[in-house]
Design a protein around this motif. Structure first.
Motif, mmCIF file in Angstrom:
data_model
loop_
_atom_site.group_PDB
_atom_site.id
_atom_site.type_symbol
_atom_site.label_atom_id
_atom_site.label_comp_id
_atom_site.label_asym_id
_atom_site.label_seq_id
_atom_site.Cartn_x
_atom_site.Cartn_y
_atom_site.Cartn_z
ATOM 1 N N MET A 1 -84.602 -36.156 111.720
ATOM 2 C CA MET A 1 -83.787 -36.450 110.552
ATOM 3 C C MET A 1 -82.351 -36.176 110.979
ATOM 4 N N ASP A 2 -81.403 -36.834 110.343
ATOM 5 C CA ASP A 2 -80.004 -36.684 110.710
ATOM 6 C C ASP A 2 -79.594 -35.206 110.701
ATOM 7 N N GLY A 3 -79.006 -34.756 111.804
ATOM 8 C CA GLY A 3 -78.519 -33.389 111.881
ATOM 9 C C GLY A 3 -79.531 -32.354 112.317
ATOM 10 N N GLU A 4 -80.767 -32.771 112.634
ATOM 11 C CA GLU A 4 -81.767 -31.796 113.059
ATOM 12 C C GLU A 4 -82.204 -32.086 114.496
ATOM 13 N N PRO A 5 -82.796 -31.099 115.169
ATOM 14 C CA PRO A 5 -83.299 -31.341 116.525
ATOM 15 C C PRO A 5 -84.450 -32.342 116.502
ATOM 16 N N GLU A 6 -84.621 -33.021 117.611
ATOM 17 C CA GLU A 6 -85.694 -34.014 117.715
ATOM 18 C C GLU A 6 -87.050 -33.361 117.923
ATOM 19 N N ARG A 7 -88.078 -34.059 117.489
ATOM 20 C CA ARG A 7 -89.464 -33.677 117.752
ATOM 21 C C ARG A 7 -90.090 -34.816 118.550
ATOM 22 N N HIS A 8 -91.008 -34.483 119.435
ATOM 23 C CA HIS A 8 -91.624 -35.480 120.316
ATOM 24 C C HIS A 8 -93.063 -35.749 119.887
ATOM 25 N N PHE A 9 -93.444 -37.024 119.963
ATOM 26 C CA PHE A 9 -94.798 -37.444 119.587
ATOM 27 C C PHE A 9 -95.321 -38.447 120.603
ATOM 28 N N LEU A 10 -96.585 -38.303 120.988
ATOM 29 C CA LEU A 10 -97.285 -39.343 121.735
ATOM 30 C C LEU A 10 -97.933 -40.256 120.705
ATOM 31 N N VAL A 11 -97.738 -41.552 120.871
ATOM 32 C CA VAL A 11 -98.219 -42.507 119.881
ATOM 33 C C VAL A 11 -99.381 -43.307 120.456
ATOM 34 N N THR A 12 -100.469 -43.342 119.712
ATOM 35 C CA THR A 12 -101.625 -44.151 120.099
ATOM 36 C C THR A 12 -101.980 -45.069 118.938
ATOM 37 N N GLY A 13 -102.838 -46.021 119.212
ATOM 38 C CA GLY A 13 -103.281 -46.933 118.165
ATOM 39 C C GLY A 13 -104.681 -47.411 118.466
ATOM 40 N N GLU A 14 -105.257 -48.090 117.507
ATOM 41 C CA GLU A 14 -106.578 -48.651 117.711
ATOM 42 C C GLU A 14 -106.686 -49.948 116.921
ATOM 43 N N ALA A 15 -107.365 -50.896 117.501
ATOM 44 C CA ALA A 15 -107.637 -52.149 116.804
ATOM 45 C C ALA A 15 -108.885 -51.939 115.950
ATOM 46 N N VAL A 16 -108.788 -52.264 114.702
ATOM 47 C CA VAL A 16 -109.901 -52.064 113.780
ATOM 48 C C VAL A 16 -110.341 -53.417 113.235
ATOM 49 N N PRO A 17 -111.570 -53.828 113.530
ATOM 50 C CA PRO A 17 -112.041 -55.101 112.981
ATOM 51 C C PRO A 17 -112.108 -55.031 111.455
ATOM 52 N N HIS A 18 -111.809 -56.129 110.842
ATOM 53 C CA HIS A 18 -111.848 -56.200 109.375
ATOM 54 C C HIS A 18 -112.640 -57.448 108.996
ATOM 55 N N TYR A 19 -113.639 -57.291 108.161
ATOM 56 C CA TYR A 19 -114.488 -58.400 107.746
ATOM 57 C C TYR A 19 -114.482 -58.502 106.237
ATOM 58 N N GLU A 20 -114.660 -59.706 105.733
ATOM 59 C CA GLU A 20 -114.740 -59.928 104.295
ATOM 60 C C GLU A 20 -115.921 -60.837 104.002
ATOM 61 N N ALA A 21 -116.552 -60.656 102.848
ATOM 62 C CA ALA A 21 -117.634 -61.523 102.392
ATOM 63 C C ALA A 21 -117.227 -62.107 101.050
ATOM 64 N N HIS A 22 -117.522 -63.380 100.857
ATOM 65 C CA HIS A 22 -117.189 -64.058 99.607
ATOM 66 C C HIS A 22 -118.468 -64.661 99.032
ATOM 67 N N PRO A 23 -118.661 -64.573 97.734
ATOM 68 C CA PRO A 23 -119.884 -65.108 97.137
ATOM 69 C C PRO A 23 -119.953 -66.629 97.266
ATOM 70 N N VAL A 24 -121.159 -67.117 97.410
ATOM 71 C CA VAL A 24 -121.414 -68.555 97.483
ATOM 72 C C VAL A 24 -122.328 -68.909 96.321
#
Length: 92
Positions: free
Chosen positions: A59-82
């Motif tokens: 934040m402005d005026g404060e010391p920095e903090r360090h972070f390792l950033v990771t991510g993951e791909a998450v499949p997303h599925y949808e079903a629709h009535p027929v």
């Protein structure tokens, strides 16, 4: 929400190059940076686990903090009535 500065020294960035993110916490700001970075790079190197960057958050005026950033791909599925019509033909 607060305004956080986020930058990635591994990309040659200094605090003066930081982008601003509105977030609730420091780690939330780091995650928003990663989401933006991956979507604009179109390589999705964080989500594909090709790269785990270390980012600095402050934040402005404060010391920095360090972070390792990771991510993951998450499949997303949808079903629709027929439904079937009177002749047994199905339509969406």
């Amino acid at each position: 929400m607060n305004t956080y500065l986020v930058w990635c020294p591994e990309n040659g960035e200094a605090r003066s190059d930081a982008r601003e993110f509105e977030a609730y916490t420091h780690d939330d700001a780091a995650e928003k940076w990663a989401r933006r970075y991956d979507s604009y790079s179109t390589e999705y190197s964080i989500v594909s686990e090709q790269w785990t960057p270390e980012v600095c958050v402050a934040m402005d005026g404060e010391p920095e903090r360090h972070f390792l950033v990771t991510g993951e791909a998450v499949p997303h599925y949808e079903a629709h009535p027929v439904s079937a019509d009177r002749d047994g033909e199905y339509y969406g």
